[in-house]
Design a protein around this motif. Structure first.
Motif, PDB file in Angstrom:
ATOM      1  N   GLU A   1      92.673  -7.823  38.580  1.00  0.00           N
ATOM      2  CA  GLU A   1      94.128  -7.801  38.573  1.00  0.00           C
ATOM      3  C   GLU A   1      94.602  -6.968  37.388  1.00  0.00           C
ATOM      4  O   GLU A   1      94.070  -7.076  36.288  1.00  0.00           O
ATOM      5  CB  GLU A   1      94.659  -9.230  38.447  1.00  0.00           C
ATOM      6  CG  GLU A   1      96.158  -9.314  38.374  1.00  0.00           C
ATOM      7  CD  GLU A   1      96.663 -10.728  38.153  1.00  0.00           C
ATOM      8  OE1 GLU A   1      97.840 -10.857  37.813  1.00  0.00           O
ATOM      9  OE2 GLU A   1      95.888 -11.677  38.314  1.00  0.00           O
ATOM     10  N   LYS A   2      95.591  -6.132  37.603  1.00  0.00           N
ATOM     11  CA  LYS A   2      96.154  -5.303  36.542  1.00  0.00           C
ATOM     12  C   LYS A   2      97.504  -5.877  36.150  1.00  0.00           C
ATOM     13  O   LYS A   2      98.277  -6.302  37.000  1.00  0.00           O
ATOM     14  CB  LYS A   2      96.364  -3.861  37.014  1.00  0.00           C
ATOM     15  CG  LYS A   2      95.103  -3.158  37.437  1.00  0.00           C
ATOM     16  CD  LYS A   2      94.356  -2.644  36.260  1.00  0.00           C
ATOM     17  CE  LYS A   2      93.154  -1.839  36.717  1.00  0.00           C
ATOM     18  NZ  LYS A   2      92.567  -1.085  35.660  1.00  0.00           N
ATOM     19  N   LYS A   3      97.786  -5.897  34.863  1.00  0.00           N
ATOM     20  CA  LYS A   3      99.062  -6.379  34.345  1.00  0.00           C
ATOM     21  C   LYS A   3      99.692  -5.286  33.510  1.00  0.00           C
ATOM     22  O   LYS A   3      99.003  -4.596  32.753  1.00  0.00           O
ATOM     23  CB  LYS A   3      98.864  -7.628  33.492  1.00  0.00           C
ATOM     24  CG  LYS A   3      98.372  -8.808  34.297  1.00  0.00           C
ATOM     25  CD  LYS A   3      98.365 -10.052  33.457  1.00  0.00           C
ATOM     26  CE  LYS A   3      97.930 -11.231  34.307  1.00  0.00           C
ATOM     27  NZ  LYS A   3      98.125 -12.490  33.620  1.00  0.00           N
ATOM     28  N   ALA A   4     100.980  -5.129  33.640  1.00  0.00           N
ATOM     29  CA  ALA A   4     101.720  -4.140  32.857  1.00  0.00           C
ATOM     30  C   ALA A   4     101.966  -4.706  31.453  1.00  0.00           C
ATOM     31  O   ALA A   4     102.203  -5.901  31.281  1.00  0.00           O
ATOM     32  CB  ALA A   4     103.047  -3.819  33.522  1.00  0.00           C
ATOM     33  N   TYR A   5     101.865  -3.813  30.454  1.00  0.00           N
ATOM     34  CA  TYR A   5     102.105  -4.213  29.084  1.00  0.00           C
ATOM     35  C   TYR A   5     102.711  -3.028  28.341  1.00  0.00           C
ATOM     36  O   TYR A   5     102.091  -1.965  28.267  1.00  0.00           O
ATOM     37  CB  TYR A   5     100.787  -4.623  28.413  1.00  0.00           C
ATOM     38  CG  TYR A   5     100.962  -5.105  27.000  1.00  0.00           C
ATOM     39  CD1 TYR A   5     101.338  -6.416  26.736  1.00  0.00           C
ATOM     40  CD2 TYR A   5     100.766  -4.244  25.930  1.00  0.00           C
ATOM     41  CE1 TYR A   5     101.514  -6.857  25.437  1.00  0.00           C
ATOM     42  CE2 TYR A   5     100.936  -4.678  24.630  1.00  0.00           C
ATOM     43  CZ  TYR A   5     101.309  -5.984  24.384  1.00  0.00           C
ATOM     44  OH  TYR A   5     101.485  -6.414  23.104  1.00  0.00           O
ATOM     45  N   PRO A   6     103.928  -3.208  27.796  1.00  0.00           N
ATOM     46  CA  PRO A   6     104.520  -2.094  27.038  1.00  0.00           C
ATOM     47  C   PRO A   6     103.750  -1.880  25.732  1.00  0.00           C
ATOM     48  O   PRO A   6     103.347  -2.837  25.083  1.00  0.00           O
ATOM     49  CB  PRO A   6     105.948  -2.550  26.773  1.00  0.00           C
ATOM     50  CG  PRO A   6     105.928  -4.028  26.925  1.00  0.00           C
ATOM     51  CD  PRO A   6     104.787  -4.370  27.837  1.00  0.00           C
ATOM     52  N   LEU A   7     103.534  -0.637  25.385  1.00  0.00           N
ATOM     53  CA  LEU A   7     102.748  -0.315  24.193  1.00  0.00           C
ATOM     54  C   LEU A   7     103.537   0.636  23.305  1.00  0.00           C
ATOM     55  O   LEU A   7     103.969   1.700  23.750  1.00  0.00           O
ATOM     56  CB  LEU A   7     101.423   0.339  24.618  1.00  0.00           C
ATOM     57  CG  LEU A   7     100.508   0.809  23.510  1.00  0.00           C
ATOM     58  CD1 LEU A   7      99.995  -0.377  22.693  1.00  0.00           C
ATOM     59  CD2 LEU A   7      99.350   1.599  24.099  1.00  0.00           C
ATOM     60  N   ARG A   8     103.690   0.253  22.061  1.00  0.00           N
ATOM     61  CA  ARG A   8     104.303   1.154  21.083  1.00  0.00           C
ATOM     62  C   ARG A   8     103.161   1.825  20.349  1.00  0.00           C
ATOM     63  O   ARG A   8     102.249   1.177  19.845  1.00  0.00           O
ATOM     64  CB  ARG A   8     105.169   0.370  20.100  1.00  0.00           C
ATOM     65  CG  ARG A   8     106.389  -0.199  20.778  1.00  0.00           C
ATOM     66  CD  ARG A   8     107.341  -0.783  19.754  1.00  0.00           C
ATOM     67  NE  ARG A   8     108.488  -1.302  20.447  1.00  0.00           N
ATOM     68  CZ  ARG A   8     108.779  -2.599  20.555  1.00  0.00           C
ATOM     69  NH1 ARG A   8     108.008  -3.501  19.979  1.00  0.00           N
ATOM     70  NH2 ARG A   8     109.830  -2.983  21.216  1.00  0.00           N
ATOM     71  N   ILE A   9     103.201   3.146  20.300  1.00  0.00           N
ATOM     72  CA  ILE A   9     102.107   3.913  19.722  1.00  0.00           C
ATOM     73  C   ILE A   9     102.694   5.123  18.996  1.00  0.00           C
ATOM     74  O   ILE A   9     103.697   5.683  19.430  1.00  0.00           O
ATOM     75  CB  ILE A   9     101.127   4.331  20.858  1.00  0.00           C
ATOM     76  CG1 ILE A   9      99.852   4.924  20.332  1.00  0.00           C
ATOM     77  CG2 ILE A   9     101.793   5.238  21.851  1.00  0.00           C
ATOM     78  CD1 ILE A   9      98.787   5.106  21.405  1.00  0.00           C
ATOM     79  N   SER A  10     102.083   5.507  17.899  1.00  0.00           N
ATOM     80  CA  SER A  10     102.612   6.653  17.153  1.00  0.00           C
ATOM     81  C   SER A  10     102.447   7.927  17.982  1.00  0.00           C
ATOM     82  O   SER A  10     101.548   8.037  18.821  1.00  0.00           O
ATOM     83  CB  SER A  10     101.892   6.806  15.815  1.00  0.00           C
ATOM     84  OG  SER A  10     100.587   7.310  16.004  1.00  0.00           O
ATOM     85  N   ALA A  11     103.313   8.868  17.724  1.00  0.00           N
ATOM     86  CA  ALA A  11     103.289  10.136  18.461  1.00  0.00           C
ATOM     87  C   ALA A  11     101.955  10.858  18.260  1.00  0.00           C
ATOM     88  O   ALA A  11     101.392  11.408  19.211  1.00  0.00           O
ATOM     89  CB  ALA A  11     104.457  11.021  18.030  1.00  0.00           C
ATOM     90  N   ALA A  12     101.425  10.829  17.042  1.00  0.00           N
ATOM     91  CA  ALA A  12     100.167  11.529  16.756  1.00  0.00           C
ATOM     92  C   ALA A  12      99.007  10.905  17.531  1.00  0.00           C
ATOM     93  O   ALA A  12      98.169  11.624  18.082  1.00  0.00           O
ATOM     94  CB  ALA A  12      99.881  11.510  15.258  1.00  0.00           C
ATOM     95  N   VAL A  13      98.967   9.577  17.580  1.00  0.00           N
ATOM     96  CA  VAL A  13      97.883   8.896  18.308  1.00  0.00           C
ATOM     97  C   VAL A  13      98.024   9.167  19.796  1.00  0.00           C
ATOM     98  O   VAL A  13      97.034   9.463  20.480  1.00  0.00           O
ATOM     99  CB  VAL A  13      97.883   7.378  18.001  1.00  0.00           C
ATOM    100  CG1 VAL A  13      96.928   6.639  18.927  1.00  0.00           C
ATOM    101  CG2 VAL A  13      97.530   7.131  16.545  1.00  0.00           C
TER     102      VAL A  13
END
Length: 61
Positions: A4-16
């Motif tokens: 099963e796949k679950k959606a998860y919002p991810l905050r990540i730096s632009a460089a990464v």
């Protein structure tokens, strides 16, 4: 049976994100698939993820 796949919002730096995008292109994966691959690999190496059971192989003979 697929996991099963679950959606998860991810905050990540632009460089990464840019580095992951380049890496995913090199590996012919989507960014999402690359992030999941990296997380699974890190979890497996840390002993936090049970090894996946391989699918049974059918003989063509």
């Amino acid at each position: 049976m697929a996991a099963e796949k679950k959606a998860y919002p991810l905050r990540i730096s632009a460089a990464v994100l840019e580095a992951v995008q380049r890496w995913s292109e090199d590996e012919l994966r989507s960014v999402n698939a690359q992030i999941e691959y990296l997380l699974r690999d890190a979890l497996r190496k840390a002993g936090r993820l049970k090894p996946a059971r391989p699918d049974p192989v059918e003989d063509d003979e």
